[in-house]
Design an enzyme around this catalytic site. Sequence first.
Site, PDB file in Angstrom:
ATOM      1  N   ASN A 183       0.870  -1.181   0.000  1.00 53.54           N
ATOM      2  CA  ASN A 183       0.000   0.000   0.000  1.00 53.54           C
ATOM      3  C   ASN A 183       0.906   1.230   0.000  1.00 53.54           C
ATOM      4  O   ASN A 183       1.504   1.560   1.014  1.00 53.54           O
ATOM      5  CB  ASN A 183      -0.881  -0.048   1.265  1.00 53.54           C
ATOM      6  CG  ASN A 183      -1.717   1.211   1.431  1.00 53.54           C
ATOM      7  OD1 ASN A 183      -1.782   2.057   0.536  1.00 53.54           O
ATOM      8  ND2 ASN A 183      -2.349   1.339   2.590  1.00 53.54           N
ATOM      9  N   TRP A 184       1.005   1.865  -1.157  1.00 57.77           N
ATOM     10  CA  TRP A 184       1.917   3.010  -1.277  1.00 57.77           C
ATOM     11  C   TRP A 184       1.350   4.280  -0.651  1.00 57.77           C
ATOM     12  O   TRP A 184       2.039   5.292  -0.575  1.00 57.77           O
ATOM     13  CB  TRP A 184       2.261   3.252  -2.756  1.00 57.77           C
ATOM     14  CG  TRP A 184       3.311   2.309  -3.287  1.00 57.77           C
ATOM     15  CD1 TRP A 184       4.031   1.396  -2.558  1.00 57.77           C
ATOM     16  CD2 TRP A 184       3.779   2.204  -4.637  1.00 57.77           C
ATOM     17  NE1 TRP A 184       4.905   0.729  -3.381  1.00 57.77           N
ATOM     18  CE2 TRP A 184       4.780   1.199  -4.658  1.00 57.77           C
ATOM     19  CE3 TRP A 184       3.449   2.855  -5.828  1.00 57.77           C
ATOM     20  CZ2 TRP A 184       5.454   0.844  -5.823  1.00 57.77           C
ATOM     21  CZ3 TRP A 184       4.125   2.491  -6.990  1.00 57.77           C
ATOM     22  CH2 TRP A 184       5.113   1.491  -6.983  1.00 57.77           C
ATOM     23  N   LYS A 185       0.098   4.259  -0.260  1.00 56.39           N
ATOM     24  CA  LYS A 185      -0.542   5.445   0.333  1.00 56.39           C
ATOM     25  C   LYS A 185      -0.300   6.662  -0.567  1.00 56.39           C
ATOM     26  O   LYS A 185      -0.313   6.537  -1.777  1.00 56.39           O
ATOM     27  CB  LYS A 185      -0.051   5.650   1.769  1.00 56.39           C
ATOM     28  CG  LYS A 185      -0.200   4.366   2.598  1.00 56.39           C
ATOM     29  CD  LYS A 185      -0.030   4.549   4.064  1.00 56.39           C
ATOM     30  CE  LYS A 185      -0.190   3.192   4.748  1.00 56.39           C
ATOM     31  NZ  LYS A 185      -0.191   3.256   6.190  1.00 56.39           N
ATOM     32  N   HIS A 209      -9.573   0.973   4.532  1.00 55.85           N
ATOM     33  CA  HIS A 209      -8.314   1.129   5.256  1.00 55.85           C
ATOM     34  C   HIS A 209      -8.547   2.028   6.473  1.00 55.85           C
ATOM     35  O   HIS A 209      -9.364   2.951   6.422  1.00 55.85           O
ATOM     36  CB  HIS A 209      -7.254   1.752   4.332  1.00 55.85           C
ATOM     37  CG  HIS A 209      -5.905   1.742   4.958  1.00 55.85           C
ATOM     38  ND1 HIS A 209      -5.497   2.722   5.833  1.00 55.85           N
ATOM     39  CD2 HIS A 209      -4.890   0.857   4.884  1.00 55.85           C
ATOM     40  CE1 HIS A 209      -4.265   2.424   6.259  1.00 55.85           C
ATOM     41  NE2 HIS A 209      -3.874   1.306   5.689  1.00 55.85           N
ATOM     42  N   GLU A 255      -7.011   4.414   7.662  1.00 52.64           N
ATOM     43  CA  GLU A 255      -6.844   5.859   7.423  1.00 52.64           C
ATOM     44  C   GLU A 255      -8.093   6.445   6.759  1.00 52.64           C
ATOM     45  O   GLU A 255      -8.459   7.592   7.003  1.00 52.64           O
ATOM     46  CB  GLU A 255      -5.578   6.102   6.582  1.00 52.64           C
ATOM     47  CG  GLU A 255      -4.323   5.926   7.437  1.00 52.64           C
ATOM     48  CD  GLU A 255      -3.116   5.377   6.705  1.00 52.64           C
ATOM     49  OE1 GLU A 255      -3.043   5.476   5.467  1.00 52.64           O
ATOM     50  OE2 GLU A 255      -2.224   4.822   7.392  1.00 52.64           O
ATOM     51  N   GLU A 257      -5.626  -5.388  10.198  1.00 52.40           N
ATOM     52  CA  GLU A 257      -4.609  -4.366  10.444  1.00 52.40           C
ATOM     53  C   GLU A 257      -4.908  -3.642  11.758  1.00 52.40           C
ATOM     54  O   GLU A 257      -5.706  -2.693  11.776  1.00 52.40           O
ATOM     55  CB  GLU A 257      -4.609  -3.343   9.308  1.00 52.40           C
ATOM     56  CG  GLU A 257      -4.292  -3.933   7.958  1.00 52.40           C
ATOM     57  CD  GLU A 257      -3.709  -2.888   7.011  1.00 52.40           C
ATOM     58  OE1 GLU A 257      -2.542  -3.040   6.633  1.00 52.40           O
ATOM     59  OE2 GLU A 257      -4.405  -1.915   6.689  1.00 52.40           O
ATOM     60  N   ILE A 268      -0.136   0.220  12.698  1.00 55.47           N
ATOM     61  CA  ILE A 268       0.059   0.818  11.365  1.00 55.47           C
ATOM     62  C   ILE A 268       0.960   2.044  11.446  1.00 55.47           C
ATOM     63  O   ILE A 268       0.636   3.016  12.136  1.00 55.47           O
ATOM     64  CB  ILE A 268      -1.298   1.194  10.736  1.00 55.47           C
ATOM     65  CG1 ILE A 268      -2.123  -0.076  10.502  1.00 55.47           C
ATOM     66  CG2 ILE A 268      -1.087   1.957   9.430  1.00 55.47           C
ATOM     67  CD1 ILE A 268      -3.487   0.186   9.896  1.00 55.47           C
ATOM     68  N   GLY A 269       2.098   1.952  10.766  1.00 62.20           N
ATOM     69  CA  GLY A 269       3.012   3.092  10.680  1.00 62.20           C
ATOM     70  C   GLY A 269       3.679   3.454  12.001  1.00 62.20           C
ATOM     71  O   GLY A 269       4.252   4.527  12.142  1.00 62.20           O
ATOM     72  N   SER A 296       3.244  -2.380  10.289  1.00 62.70           N
ATOM     73  CA  SER A 296       4.681  -2.376  10.586  1.00 62.70           C
ATOM     74  C   SER A 296       5.411  -3.654  10.161  1.00 62.70           C
ATOM     75  O   SER A 296       6.376  -4.069  10.815  1.00 62.70           O
ATOM     76  CB  SER A 296       4.928  -2.076  12.072  1.00 62.70           C
ATOM     77  OG  SER A 296       4.499  -0.763  12.369  1.00 62.70           O
ATOM     78  N   GLY A 341       2.776  -1.213   4.255  1.00 63.25           N
ATOM     79  CA  GLY A 341       2.848   0.207   3.953  1.00 63.25           C
ATOM     80  C   GLY A 341       4.301   0.638   3.764  1.00 63.25           C
ATOM     81  O   GLY A 341       4.875   0.506   2.677  1.00 63.25           O
ATOM     82  N   GLY A 342       4.924   1.128   4.837  1.00 66.56           N
ATOM     83  CA  GLY A 342       6.280   1.690   4.783  1.00 66.56           C
ATOM     84  C   GLY A 342       7.286   0.825   4.029  1.00 66.56           C
ATOM     85  O   GLY A 342       8.014   1.323   3.158  1.00 66.56           O
TER      86      GLY A 342
HETATM   87  P1  PGA Z   1       2.673   0.066   7.609  1.00 63.82           P
HETATM   88  O1  PGA Z   1       1.221   0.296   6.941  1.00 63.82           O
HETATM   89  O2  PGA Z   1       3.231  -1.204   7.033  1.00 63.82           O
HETATM   90  O3  PGA Z   1       3.464   1.275   7.240  1.00 63.82           O
HETATM   91  O4  PGA Z   1       2.446  -0.064   9.089  1.00 63.82           O
HETATM   92  C1  PGA Z   1       0.342  -0.787   6.714  1.00 63.82           C
HETATM   93  C2  PGA Z   1      -0.938  -0.287   6.091  1.00 63.82           C
HETATM   94  O5  PGA Z   1      -1.371   0.820   6.404  1.00 63.82           O
HETATM   95  O6  PGA Z   1      -1.551  -1.001   5.266  1.00 63.82           O
END
Ligand code: PGA
Length: 252
Positions: A8-10, A96, A98, A168, A173-174, A210, A231-232
């Site tokens: 997920n490149w956001k 998601h 977010e 998730e 997350i993040g 993460s 994500g990251g």
């Molecule tokens: P993250 O994000 O790997 O940066 O924690 C995961 C996601 O939001 O899908």
Amino acid sequence: MKKFVFGNWKMNMLRRDIEEWKDKFFTELEKGLNEKVSVCIFVPFTHLIIAKEIFKNTDVEIGAQNMFFEEKGAFTGEISPLHLVDIGVKNVIIGHSERRKIFKEDDEMLSKKLKKAIELSFKPVFCIGETLDERESGKTEEVLERQLREGLKLLNSEEIKKIIIAYEPVWAIGTGRVATPEQAVSAHRFIIEFLNKNYDVNIPILYGGSIKPENFDSLVKNPEISGGLVGGASLKGDSFAKLVKIALNYIS
Ligand code: PGA
């Protein structure tokens, strides 16, 4: 069993970053992909066509990070699922955390998005997960059950079979704070049992939050965990390829 490594490149990655990503990904991956590991990256809307062009003739699929539930009309700034169909994009993330938190997408709206996605033959990744407060007050399973029950309420079992779930935990997350394998497996078992009992379906469930090459093995080795939504660590082609290589050890 098949494994899934989804990125997920956001709101990241410009054209030149995507080109560099592709080179690093395939250099690190040496032996290439295998049909038992499904790889998809979810890119910003404006770069869907660009990414499709860059990854053409590869096994990397391209997906969108969101879509609206109406097909057309006065919805300024929204993206219709038909716009995605029009450019050949059939993978989409729905719900998601977010989107839920920052953009106030609620269970009701997400159920409509999932319904529309299935109606138009998308392959949706439906995200669920508890916040830290909810976990600490012992409500994890209650929250997961509500998100599943409400999100899936417009679908029958045959339709639910076409979905991939991503568990998730919002606190992971993040944050760099990955769920322990025990925490992840326990949540995945709960989801598996819920889906089995209520809809008689057995669908892939990815973990997200993460994930890094250093912690992915201990998660993806478990049969309850069908892969990762990353994500990251998906922003660099070489680190993402390392995740794919790890997943390749656990296909059967
Ligand atoms: P993250 O994000 O790997 O940066 O924690 C995961 C996601 O939001 O899908």
